[in-house]
Motif scaffolding. Sequence first.
Motif, short mmCIF file in Angstrom:
data_model
loop_
_atom_site.label_atom_id
_atom_site.label_comp_id
_atom_site.label_asym_id
_atom_site.label_seq_id
_atom_site.Cartn_x
_atom_site.Cartn_y
_atom_site.Cartn_z
N LEU A 231 0.96 -1.21 -0.21
CA LEU A 231 0.01 0.18 -0.06
C LEU A 231 0.91 1.18 -0.02
O LEU A 231 0.45 2.39 -0.60
CB LEU A 231 -0.85 -0.04 1.11
CG LEU A 231 -1.91 1.03 1.47
CD1 LEU A 231 -2.78 1.40 0.30
CD2 LEU A 231 -2.69 0.98 2.63
N MET B 1 0.49 3.71 -3.03
CA MET B 1 -0.45 5.09 -2.72
C MET B 1 0.29 6.37 -3.18
O MET B 1 -0.26 7.44 -3.25
CB MET B 1 -0.93 4.85 -1.50
CG MET B 1 0.17 5.26 -0.29
SD MET B 1 -0.37 5.53 1.34
CE MET B 1 -0.52 7.18 1.52
N MET C 195 -1.16 9.83 -4.77
CA MET C 195 -1.45 10.93 -3.68
C MET C 195 -0.73 12.25 -4.05
O MET C 195 -1.23 13.14 -4.00
CB MET C 195 -0.90 10.20 -2.35
CG MET C 195 -1.18 11.11 -1.18
SD MET C 195 -0.41 10.61 0.35
CE MET C 195 1.38 11.16 0.16
N LYS D 195 7.52 -0.94 -4.22
CA LYS D 195 6.28 -2.02 -4.83
C LYS D 195 6.75 -3.16 -5.28
O LYS D 195 5.97 -4.45 -4.85
CB LYS D 195 5.67 -1.30 -6.09
CG LYS D 195 4.57 -0.31 -5.52
CD LYS D 195 3.96 0.31 -6.94
CE LYS D 195 4.76 1.45 -7.45
NZ LYS D 195 3.93 2.11 -8.78
N VAL E 37 -5.18 0.06 5.59
CA VAL E 37 -5.35 1.41 5.40
C VAL E 37 -5.32 2.12 6.88
O VAL E 37 -4.77 3.12 7.01
CB VAL E 37 -6.71 1.58 4.94
CG1 VAL E 37 -7.24 2.85 4.73
CG2 VAL E 37 -6.78 1.09 3.44
N CYS F 67 -3.22 12.14 3.71
CA CYS F 67 -3.36 10.90 3.17
C CYS F 67 -4.46 10.66 2.19
O CYS F 67 -5.76 10.80 2.80
CB CYS F 67 -3.12 9.97 4.29
SG CYS F 67 -2.90 8.19 4.06
N TYR F 68 -3.97 10.14 1.08
CA TYR F 68 -5.04 10.01 -0.08
C TYR F 68 -4.78 8.38 -0.71
O TYR F 68 -3.88 8.34 -1.18
CB TYR F 68 -5.10 11.03 -0.93
CG TYR F 68 -5.92 10.90 -2.32
CD1 TYR F 68 -7.26 11.15 -2.27
CD2 TYR F 68 -5.55 10.32 -3.36
CE1 TYR F 68 -7.93 10.82 -3.53
CE2 TYR F 68 -6.13 10.24 -4.68
CZ TYR F 68 -7.30 10.37 -4.57
OH TYR F 68 -8.16 10.25 -5.63
N TYR F 69 -5.99 8.00 -0.84
CA TYR F 69 -5.78 6.69 -1.77
C TYR F 69 -6.72 6.57 -2.83
O TYR F 69 -7.94 7.01 -2.79
CB TYR F 69 -6.44 5.49 -0.86
CG TYR F 69 -5.76 5.45 0.66
CD1 TYR F 69 -4.64 4.67 0.98
CD2 TYR F 69 -6.35 5.94 1.74
CE1 TYR F 69 -4.05 4.84 2.22
CE2 TYR F 69 -5.66 6.07 2.99
CZ TYR F 69 -4.73 5.23 3.19
OH TYR F 69 -4.03 5.29 4.50
N ILE G 284 -6.29 1.60 -6.44
CA ILE G 284 -5.23 1.10 -6.02
C ILE G 284 -5.60 -0.40 -5.14
O ILE G 284 -4.86 -1.17 -5.21
CB ILE G 284 -4.26 1.95 -4.95
CG1 ILE G 284 -4.99 2.49 -3.78
CG2 ILE G 284 -3.68 3.03 -5.83
CD1 ILE G 284 -4.30 3.03 -2.72
#
Length: 486
Positions: free
Chosen positions: A171, A175, A179, A361, A424, A444-446, A450
């Motif tokens: 994640l 992300m 983001m 990743k 998360v 914090c943005y998802y 994803i």
Amino acid sequence: IVIMAFVFAVTTNNTIVKEANVIGTLRASGYTRGELLRHYILLPIIVTIFGALIGNILGYTVFKDIFVATYYGSYSLPTYHTLWNADAFLLTTVVPVIIMLVINIVIIGCRLKLSPLKFLRRDLSGKQKKKAMRLPAFGFFNRFRLRIIIQNMPNYITLFIGILFANVLLLFGIMLGPMLTHYQNEITDKLIAKHQYVLKALVDVDDNAAEKYCVKTLATIEGRLKSEDVLVYGVKDNSIYADINTASLKDNEVYITNGYADKFRIKKGDKITLKEKYDDNEYEFTVKDMYDYPSSFAIFMSDAAFKNVFDKSEDYYSGYFSDNILDIDEKYVATQITLDDLTKVSRQLDRSMGETFNLVKIFAVVLFAVLMFLLTKLIVEKNTTSISMVKILGYSNREISRLYVTSTTIVVVLSVALSIGLSVVIMNYLFRVFMEEMSGWISCYYAPHIFPVMFILNITVYVVISFFMMAKIKKIPMDEALKTVE
């Protein structure tokens, strides 16, 4: 390091379970706990030291080029020189060896306290066996699978923890790119004006679209978080640029930006205190509401309140908001803030850290594959006797796979779905801790895409691993059940 410790603990415990008969025989033959402890920790320590040394060599040769490229992507930095890093050596070499040593001593030491007879019987739980749970009246295969899941619950819990570790890292790697793009888009969409001029001296301009404003820099009070600069804006009532109803503000009431509120956990109605950067003057304000302006930490008040609080004259102003380039002599301009200036940090972070994000990743996927392989292998090995017995009863390899592989598949799919949700929650906490140590704030943005990507990656890796599981099940001989001493 936590993941490394987890893997060491699982593999060490699995080794003891597999070697139970041998350990029982050796203990019954007169070998002491100390002798067996030294024997079983020697090989893991040698492997760990060897792995750490190889890692150091690769780190200072092959893999350093990746981070050299990242370094040169960050601003205008001088030519680098490779230096030995004591902190890195501590974390990558000394700490893993210590972890391996401690975990092996604790786990093997505790296991060796059991009697030789328990080892010979492979009864290492140290607890009384419970009665079998009565299952619902499902079909035979479903009841069998449910029984497998219940009997292997500790192993499946271990599997879930491993999946959770891997998904937190995955994640993090997935992300960050979206983001930063989202952050840049937010700044663009919620820009006050395309050009903010801050003047050295008062200058009139011949442009009806230009709007005067006041601005001053204060700082937060040092406390749980370090002091941060806060821009104090004084804007006209019914401003055409700042979407704020300053006319409704009472004395000392202000709007504050969402980022400032998020970082310092400020709510509507709270009182905030800001201070001058270079003297002891402090100012207290009451938060009327939040203003969505992600570019910086700022508070907004009416220009009249600004002049009153900071003792400025009626005709005072600091600069202009404008969507057009204003014709002002450069000698009167202290600074000009544009969209390019406001997005520079996020663009630079994306450029300099983009390769690192990709590396995380890749590492997360590889880690997931390794953990999945180790833990599913462990589950098959712990059920070797049961699988052998089922083969004796005449079940084919395909039917056995339907029982054991399908049971594990059900647990994996549920674990992946649950771990993505938990990752998360964990990431929200970790990201806040990370951002609280830095200046400024990025929410914090998802990106919505994803989570399907994470799920598909997880399941794809598991499908590949399941073929290894089926191959291992096929190799289990029928006579394995007959060798087990009860």
